[in-house]
Design a protein around this motif. Structure first.
Motif, short mmCIF file in Angstrom:
data_model
loop_
_atom_site.label_atom_id
_atom_site.label_comp_id
_atom_site.label_asym_id
_atom_site.label_seq_id
_atom_site.Cartn_x
_atom_site.Cartn_y
_atom_site.Cartn_z
N LEU A 192 19.76 72.39 47.08
CA LEU A 192 19.23 71.80 45.85
C LEU A 192 20.31 71.04 45.11
CD1 LEU A 192 17.16 71.31 43.68
CD2 LEU A 192 17.51 73.65 42.85
N ASP A 193 21.51 71.58 45.07
CA ASP A 193 22.61 70.88 44.39
C ASP A 193 22.92 69.55 45.07
OD1 ASP A 193 24.73 70.95 42.33
OD2 ASP A 193 26.06 70.95 44.06
N ALA A 194 22.80 69.50 46.40
CA ALA A 194 23.02 68.23 47.11
C ALA A 194 21.94 67.22 46.74
CB ALA A 194 23.01 68.49 48.62
N LEU A 195 20.71 67.68 46.53
CA LEU A 195 19.63 66.77 46.11
C LEU A 195 19.92 66.22 44.72
CD1 LEU A 195 16.75 65.56 46.43
CD2 LEU A 195 15.88 67.69 45.45
N LEU A 196 20.47 67.05 43.83
CA LEU A 196 20.72 66.63 42.44
C LEU A 196 21.97 65.78 42.29
CD1 LEU A 196 20.06 70.08 40.72
CD2 LEU A 196 18.45 68.18 40.92
N GLN A 197 22.79 65.75 43.31
CA GLN A 197 24.12 65.17 43.19
C GLN A 197 24.12 63.72 42.70
OE1 GLN A 197 26.69 65.94 46.52
NE2 GLN A 197 27.81 64.04 46.26
N ASP A 198 23.21 62.91 43.21
CA ASP A 198 23.21 61.48 42.88
C ASP A 198 22.15 61.11 41.85
OD1 ASP A 198 25.29 60.97 44.67
OD2 ASP A 198 23.91 60.80 46.36
N PHE A 199 21.57 62.08 41.18
CA PHE A 199 20.54 61.79 40.18
C PHE A 199 21.18 61.12 38.96
CE2 PHE A 199 16.68 64.76 41.02
CZ PHE A 199 16.62 64.28 42.31
N GLY A 200 20.55 60.04 38.49
CA GLY A 200 20.94 59.43 37.23
C GLY A 200 20.17 60.04 36.08
N ASP A 201 20.41 59.53 34.89
CA ASP A 201 19.75 60.09 33.70
C ASP A 201 18.23 59.99 33.81
OD1 ASP A 201 22.17 60.75 32.58
OD2 ASP A 201 22.35 58.87 31.44
N SER A 202 17.74 58.88 34.35
CA SER A 202 16.29 58.71 34.44
C SER A 202 15.67 59.75 35.36
CB SER A 202 15.96 57.30 34.94
OG SER A 202 16.52 57.06 36.22
N GLU A 203 16.33 60.07 36.49
CA GLU A 203 15.78 61.08 37.40
C GLU A 203 15.77 62.47 36.76
OE1 GLU A 203 16.98 57.77 40.07
OE2 GLU A 203 17.98 58.84 38.45
N TRP A 204 16.77 62.78 35.95
CA TRP A 204 16.81 64.10 35.31
C TRP A 204 15.66 64.29 34.32
CZ3 TRP A 204 19.45 68.40 36.43
CH2 TRP A 204 20.54 68.30 37.29
N HIS A 205 15.11 63.20 33.83
CA HIS A 205 13.99 63.30 32.88
C HIS A 205 12.65 62.99 33.56
CE1 HIS A 205 16.58 63.95 29.41
NE2 HIS A 205 17.34 62.95 29.82
N THR A 206 12.64 62.96 34.89
CA THR A 206 11.38 62.74 35.62
C THR A 206 10.44 63.93 35.38
OG1 THR A 206 12.53 61.50 37.34
CG2 THR A 206 10.36 62.39 37.89
N PRO A 207 9.17 63.68 35.04
CA PRO A 207 8.24 64.80 34.84
C PRO A 207 8.02 65.59 36.13
CG PRO A 207 7.38 62.76 33.89
CD PRO A 207 8.57 62.38 34.71
N VAL A 208 8.01 66.90 36.01
CA VAL A 208 7.74 67.80 37.12
C VAL A 208 6.69 68.79 36.66
CG1 VAL A 208 8.71 69.51 38.71
CG2 VAL A 208 10.11 67.58 37.96
#
Length: 451
Positions: free
Chosen positions: A180-196
């Motif tokens: 999971l940390d590898a998936l999050l590694q390249d996330f920008g600010d917009s991805e961190w606020h993606t609705p889940v």
């Protein structure tokens, strides 16, 4: 010779000796035998005026007409247009990249290859470009292969064994948090606020909760904190942590801050995971039996680590789906451990639903340890196997001789059911035997899910 000479049976010769083919003639039966001309009059010398034959009306002289009056085909060769000039050196040089990628048209390819036989600098450049194209690869999934990490670790440990090994029951959690940390590694600010949308099954219906990628990681941080508290480590919620299970802790974390959770939550979550694995690795074997309080129930620490590995994978799946990115399931041995935990929890979940009036009453109570009615659960695919589930009492012993029903599911399908991502009615289940027992077990599996 001063004038043209007639050659019998062949046409006439024009000045310079170039043959001239006579025009087409009518068939013999098409001519009136009375009026058909018996012979052709000789042509007058060049330069003499032409007069119409006797008996024919005056007409403009036409040297291209034969005596019968039919037009003679013009045998003069049509002028050949000069081909377009070849592309310039600069144009052909600009096409070398497209040629190396096989993106030129047939005409461009031919022109470039003809040019390469004559221009040494362009030929050298073409060779370099063609070698560079060989280094290009199609886009590949950036996720680590499920077995890659274990293979690398196995190879490294084979060469130099770890002084303090990670317990087998903690390895799935260590692996899934790393993935999971590898998936999050390249996330920008917009991805961190993606609705889940988090999904689970409660009582007889599906429930859901909308959050963000950062909110999901905050949820994992707070629930992992229950293991941290059991090990005597700092609780991520601090001294004001609410009493209760995962839902109460998560809602407290989400509501504690005025501002939405951001990417800053990643570092504390990852550091806490490293600390948990490091702590149990140094603690020794006896720590696996330490109880972890989940509010409504408790789990041994070994099972709690498996449960946290399962939830980490499920929520990583939720995040990957939200950002439209593929995510692979755990490796076979790790998936088998997660399915085994769920199968062992099914008798207790079934008894809890009976107490709430959501499942059929037991048909034959037996003493603890005695054989009772049994359902056989067969899980297919990676991580699969067979499990016998006691139906009437959690303390009863499953008995193949008293099997009243059988269920067969794919491993991923069963995990989706246990995670609340699909309802019991939606699960693709092969079933045989007591329909009531089958329904109760499927709903008990879905009730294992929670926020």
């Amino acid at each position: 010779m001063n004038g043209p000479a007639q050659s019998p049976g062949d046409g006439y010769e024009r000045p310079g000796g170039q043959a001239r083919i006579p025009g087409p003639r009518g068939a013999a039966d098409d001519l009136d035998p009375v009026h058909a001309p018996q012979s052709l009059p000789p042509l007058p010398p060049l330069g003499s005026p032409v007069s119409p034959p006797a008996g024919l009306p005056d007409q403009d002289p036409d040297p291209m007409r034969d005596p019968v009056g039919e037009s003679m085909p013009d045998l003069m060769p049509e002028p050949v247009l000069d081909p377009s000039p070849p592309p310039s050196h600069a144009v052909l040089k600009s096409l070398l990249g497209a040629w190396a990628l096989a993106a030129c048209s047939a005409e461009e390819t031919q022109a470039v290859e003809d040019h390469l036989t004559e221009c040494a600098p362009c030929a050298e450049e073409a060779l370099r470009l063609r070698d560079a194209v060989g280094l290009l690869h199609p886009e590949e999934n950036l996720d680590l292969k499920p077995l890659l990490r274990s293979r690398v670790l196995e190879d490294c440990l084979g060469k130099r064994p770890a002084r303090i090994p990670v317990p087998v029951w903690a390895s799935p959690y260590d692996t899934e948090t790393a993935r999971l940390d590898a998936l999050l590694q390249d996330f920008g600010d917009s991805e961190w606020h993606t609705p889940v949308r988090l999904k689970w099954f409660e009582e007889e219906r599906r429930r859901s909760q909308r959050t963000t990628v950062a909110g999901v990681i905050g949820h994992l941080l707070t629930v992992d904190g229950m293991i941290a508290s059991a090990l005597g480590l700092d609780d991520p919620l601090g001294p004001d942590a609410p009493k209760g299970g995962p839902t109460a802790r998560t809602e407290h974390f989400w509501g504690a801050s005025v501002n939405p959770v951001t990417r800053q939550v990643r570092d504390p979550w990852r550091e806490q995971g490293h600390t948990l694995v490091r702590t149990v690795s140094f603690a020794g074997r006896g720590v696996a039996e330490l109880a972890v309080d989940y509010g409504a129930f408790a789990l041994p620490l070994g099972d709690a680590f498996l449960e946290r590995a399962f939830e980490c994978w499920v929520h990583a799946w939720d995040i990957a789906e939200a950002v439209d990115y593929p995510y692979e399931p755990p490796s076979g041995p790790h998936l088998h451990g997660m399915i085994d935990l769920a199968a062992r929890l099914l008798p207790g979940a079934l008894a809890q639903r009976r107490r709430a009036g959501l499942a059929a009453p037991p048909r034959g109570l037996v003493a603890a340890g005695a054989p009772g009615r049994t359902l056989h659960l067969e899980i297919e695919g990676a991580g699969g196997g067979g499990w016998d589930i006691a139906l009437d009492s959690p303390g009863a012993k499953p008995s193949p001789e008293r099997t009243v029903a059988e269920i067969a599911l794919d491993g991923i399908e069963f995990c989706q059911l246990a995670a609340g991502h699909i309802s019991p009615e939606e699960a693709a289940v092969g079933q045989h035997g007591d329909r009531e027992a089958i329904r109760d077990v499927l709903f008990a599996a879905a009730s294992l899910s929670r926020l």
